[in-house]
Design a protein around this motif. Structure first.
Motif, short mmCIF file in Angstrom:
data_model
loop_
_atom_site.label_atom_id
_atom_site.label_comp_id
_atom_site.label_asym_id
_atom_site.label_seq_id
_atom_site.Cartn_x
_atom_site.Cartn_y
_atom_site.Cartn_z
N ASP A 49 0.86 -1.19 0.00
CA ASP A 49 0.00 0.00 0.00
C ASP A 49 0.89 1.23 0.00
O ASP A 49 1.66 1.45 0.93
CB ASP A 49 -0.89 -0.02 1.24
N LEU A 50 0.80 2.04 -1.07
CA LEU A 50 1.64 3.22 -1.21
C LEU A 50 0.78 4.48 -1.24
O LEU A 50 -0.25 4.52 -1.89
CB LEU A 50 2.44 3.15 -2.51
N VAL A 51 1.22 5.51 -0.51
CA VAL A 51 0.61 6.83 -0.55
C VAL A 51 1.64 7.74 -1.22
O VAL A 51 2.69 8.02 -0.65
CB VAL A 51 0.26 7.35 0.86
N LEU A 52 1.33 8.18 -2.45
CA LEU A 52 2.32 8.88 -3.27
C LEU A 52 1.85 10.26 -3.73
O LEU A 52 2.29 10.74 -4.77
CB LEU A 52 2.67 8.03 -4.49
N GLY A 53 0.96 10.87 -3.00
CA GLY A 53 0.50 12.20 -3.36
C GLY A 53 -0.67 12.21 -4.32
O GLY A 53 -1.10 13.27 -4.77
N HIS A 54 -1.19 11.04 -4.67
CA HIS A 54 -2.39 10.98 -5.50
C HIS A 54 -3.61 11.16 -4.60
O HIS A 54 -3.51 11.19 -3.37
CB HIS A 54 -2.50 9.61 -6.21
N SER A 55 -4.78 11.22 -5.20
CA SER A 55 -6.00 11.36 -4.41
C SER A 55 -6.41 10.03 -3.80
O SER A 55 -7.37 9.96 -3.04
CB SER A 55 -7.14 11.88 -5.31
N HIS A 56 -5.70 8.97 -4.11
CA HIS A 56 -6.05 7.63 -3.64
C HIS A 56 -4.77 6.88 -3.28
O HIS A 56 -3.66 7.26 -3.67
CB HIS A 56 -6.80 6.87 -4.74
N HIS A 57 -4.92 5.79 -2.52
CA HIS A 57 -3.81 4.91 -2.21
C HIS A 57 -3.56 4.02 -3.43
O HIS A 57 -4.50 3.64 -4.13
CB HIS A 57 -4.15 4.01 -1.02
N VAL A 58 -2.31 3.67 -3.66
CA VAL A 58 -1.97 2.71 -4.72
C VAL A 58 -1.69 1.38 -4.02
O VAL A 58 -0.77 1.26 -3.23
CB VAL A 58 -0.73 3.17 -5.51
N VAL A 59 -2.56 0.39 -4.28
CA VAL A 59 -2.45 -0.91 -3.64
C VAL A 59 -2.32 -1.97 -4.72
O VAL A 59 -3.10 -2.00 -5.67
CB VAL A 59 -3.70 -1.22 -2.77
#
Length: 184
Positions: free
Chosen positions: A104-114
Motif C-alpha cells: 500500500d503506497l501513498v504517493l500524493g495521488h487522491s487515492h492509495h496505490v495498492v
C-alpha cells in the motif's frame, strides 16, 4: 568467442543443476528456477562447474551465448544467496505499508496505490521518524524482483527539480536548476 559466455559457472554447495533437453533447472535453499534455452546454445554440467557452449558462429548464436550464461549465473546466485532491492520514498506525506503480499503506497495521488506482489517476493516496509520510508524486496528470481522494483518506481519516478518520488537506495539523481529570479 564471447568473453562472458566462455566463463565457467561454479556451482556452490547446496545447489543442484540439471539439464533435460533444452531446459535448465537450478534448485537451492531459496527456491527453484527453470530456463528454456534457444536452439543454438547447449549447457554441460561437469562436477561443480557449468559450461555454456554455442553450436556455430552465426550472429544469433553468438548473441545468445553470453545471454544464457548470464541468465544461468543469475539463477545459481539467486537460489543460493538471493537478491535484495531497497527503495526510498522521497516526499512529504509519502508512505508505504504492507499486509503480507499487499503493498500500500501513498504517493500524493487522491487515492492509495495498492497492489499484490507475487508470492516469490518477500516485501518489508520501514518507516522511521526523521528518515524516508523504505521498501525492501527480497527474492531468488532476479528478473522478477527487478521488474517489480521498476513497476514501483514507475508509479512516481523521481522528478528532476526536488528529487521527489520513489528511488533506489544509493541512487544519485541528476537535478536541474530551478528558475532563477529576474535581475533588475
Amino acid at each position: 568467442m564471447s568473453r562472458i559466455g566462455k566463463l565457467p559457472i561454479s556451482i556452490p554447495s547446496g545447489v543442484t543443476v540439471s539439464v533435460s533437453g533444452n531446459v535448465v533447472t537450478v534448485k537451492g535453499a531459496k527456491g527453484e528456477l527453470k530456463q528454456q534455452l534457444a536452439n543454438g546454445v547447449t549447457v554441460e554440467v561437469d562436477g561443480n562447474t557449468i559450461n555454456v557452449n554455442r553450436k556455430s558462429e552465426m550472429k544469433q548464436h553468438r548473441a545468445l551465448h553470453g545471454l544464457y550464461r548470464s541468465l544461468i549465473n543469475n539463477m545459481v546466485i539467486g537460489v543460493s544467496k538471493g537478491y535484495t532491492i531497497n527503495q526510498e520514498l522521497v516526499g512529504v506525506g509519502y508512505r508505504a505499508s504492507n499486509q503480507g503480499q499487499m503493498l500500500d503506497l501513498v504517493l500524493g495521488h487522491s487515492h492509495h496505490v495498492v497492489f499484490e506482489l507475487p508470492k516469490e517476493i518477500k516485501v518489508a516496509t520501514k518507516t522511521e521518524r526523521g528518515s524516508n520510508p523504505t521498501i525492501t524486496l527480497e527474492s531468488h528470481d532476479k528478473q522478477l524482483i527487478g521488474a517489480d522494483a521498476a513497476k514501483n518506481r514507475s508509479l512516481r519516478a523521481p522528478e528532476p527539480y526536488k528529487g521527489k518520488g520513489i528511488k533506489f537506495t544509493g541512487e544519485v539523481l541528476r537535478k536541474k536548476a530551478g528558475k532563477s529570479a529576474a535581475k533588475k
